[in-house]
Design a protein around this motif. Structure first.
Motif, mmCIF file in Angstrom:
data_model
loop_
_atom_site.group_PDB
_atom_site.id
_atom_site.type_symbol
_atom_site.label_atom_id
_atom_site.label_comp_id
_atom_site.label_asym_id
_atom_site.label_seq_id
_atom_site.Cartn_x
_atom_site.Cartn_y
_atom_site.Cartn_z
ATOM 1 N N CYS A 114 0.872 -1.169 0.000
ATOM 2 C CA CYS A 114 0.000 0.000 0.000
ATOM 3 C C CYS A 114 0.912 1.223 0.000
ATOM 4 C CB CYS A 114 -0.904 0.004 1.224
ATOM 5 S SG CYS A 114 -2.079 1.384 1.263
ATOM 6 N N THR A 115 0.940 1.941 -1.102
ATOM 7 C CA THR A 115 1.890 3.030 -1.294
ATOM 8 C C THR A 115 1.208 4.282 -1.809
ATOM 9 O OG1 THR A 115 3.859 3.713 -2.561
ATOM 10 C CG2 THR A 115 2.401 2.118 -3.601
ATOM 11 N N ASN A 116 1.824 5.431 -1.564
ATOM 12 C CA ASN A 116 1.342 6.677 -2.153
ATOM 13 C C ASN A 116 2.095 7.025 -3.434
ATOM 14 O OD1 ASN A 116 -0.750 7.175 -0.438
ATOM 15 N ND2 ASN A 116 0.302 8.687 0.821
ATOM 16 N N LYS A 117 2.795 6.046 -4.000
ATOM 17 C CA LYS A 117 3.358 6.198 -5.337
ATOM 18 C C LYS A 117 2.244 5.875 -6.341
ATOM 19 C CE LYS A 117 7.482 4.391 -6.196
ATOM 20 N NZ LYS A 117 8.299 5.571 -6.547
ATOM 21 N N PRO A 118 2.140 6.614 -7.447
ATOM 22 C CA PRO A 118 1.120 6.274 -8.445
ATOM 23 C C PRO A 118 1.177 4.788 -8.819
ATOM 24 C CG PRO A 118 2.117 8.367 -8.994
ATOM 25 C CD PRO A 118 2.901 7.812 -7.837
ATOM 26 N N GLU A 119 0.017 4.195 -8.999
ATOM 27 C CA GLU A 119 -0.068 2.744 -9.176
ATOM 28 C C GLU A 119 0.806 2.223 -10.313
ATOM 29 O OE1 GLU A 119 -3.350 -0.681 -10.374
ATOM 30 O OE2 GLU A 119 -4.052 1.240 -9.563
ATOM 31 N N ALA A 120 0.763 2.864 -11.473
ATOM 32 C CA ALA A 120 1.534 2.362 -12.615
ATOM 33 C C ALA A 120 3.028 2.374 -12.322
ATOM 34 C CB ALA A 120 1.231 3.190 -13.860
ATOM 35 N N LEU A 121 3.502 3.443 -11.677
ATOM 36 C CA LEU A 121 4.919 3.515 -11.336
ATOM 37 C C LEU A 121 5.284 2.462 -10.288
ATOM 38 C CD1 LEU A 121 5.470 7.380 -11.187
ATOM 39 C CD2 LEU A 121 6.301 5.798 -12.943
#
Length: 224
Positions: A114-121
């Motif tokens: 679970c990350t706050n990096k954009p999903e595609a990246l």
């Protein structure tokens, strides 16, 4: 009975600061400026996101340097492009990451990100690092209409992985992760090997991880 271990990505599973700062510096040099961020000294800024890096760089410009209206939005879009094109040049998994993931899986635990990096990246980076198949679910910043510290991305990560929130915990490296875990009603283990190190004890996490070697035993205790 096994449980679910949910990981943040940047600053938790991998040190991504070098590639993030390189992307921000590419935006600055694209405007004819010097590289305004240092990949070592400014590592902590990198983990606060692309806009935080841009603003930190802008603050270091010469006083007579003016940016056009909308510069931050333009540079943020460019930063994502630069980063996507060179996402794993300097990025490395933290020591013991893969061994810990293997040990958790061998114990029957479900793993998710679970990350706050954009999903595609995030998907691209996990594949580049060779660990995407270790995780049953991956929730990014734009997977849902909300992002951490709202608890819903965390809950979605657990549920999409096939787990139960009440039998899960979060591994992270920032105040955002502390707040996310509190909002979701689960414990958090913060890593002491990221850029903030032992300073994260100020957030009163349920555990601090000095090394990923300590994670399987912690999971056995918390998810027993």
């Amino acid at each position: 009975m096994a449980g679910t271990v949910v990981f943040d990505l940047d600053g938790t599973l991998a040190d991504t600061s070098g590639d993030l700062i390189a992307a921000a510096n590419a935006c600055f040099t694209g405007r004819g400026l010097d590289p305004l961020l240092d990949p070592v000294a400014d590592a902590l800024i990198a983990f606060h996101g692309g806009r935080a890096m841009l603003r930190a760089g802008y603050a270091r410009m010469a006083a007579d340097t003016l940016l056009p209206p909308g510069a931050e939005d333009e540079d943020y879009a460019r930063l994502l492009v630069h980063y996507g094109e060179a996402i794993a040049v300097h990025t490395k998994l933290y020591p013991g990451t893969e061994a810990a993931l293997d040990a958790l899986a061998d114990a029957g635990h479900i793993l998710a990100v679970c990350t706050n990096k954009p999903e595609a990246l995030a998907e691209t980076l996990l594949r580049e690092l060779g660990i995407r198949d270790r995780f049953a679910a991956m929730i990014g910043a734009d997977t849902l209409p909300v992002r951490k510290p709202d608890p819903r991305p965390y809950q979605a990560a657990v549920e999409r992985a096939g787990g139960i929130v009440t039998r899960s915990f979060l591994v992270g490296d920032t105040e955002t992760d502390r707040k996310t875990a509190t909002a979701a009603g689960v414990p958090v283990a913060l890593v002491a090997f990221g850029p903030e190190g032992e300073a994260l004890t100020r957030l009163a996490p349920e555990a601090m991880l000095a090394h990923f070697d300590d994670l399987p035993a912690l999971a056995a205790d918390w998810l027993a």
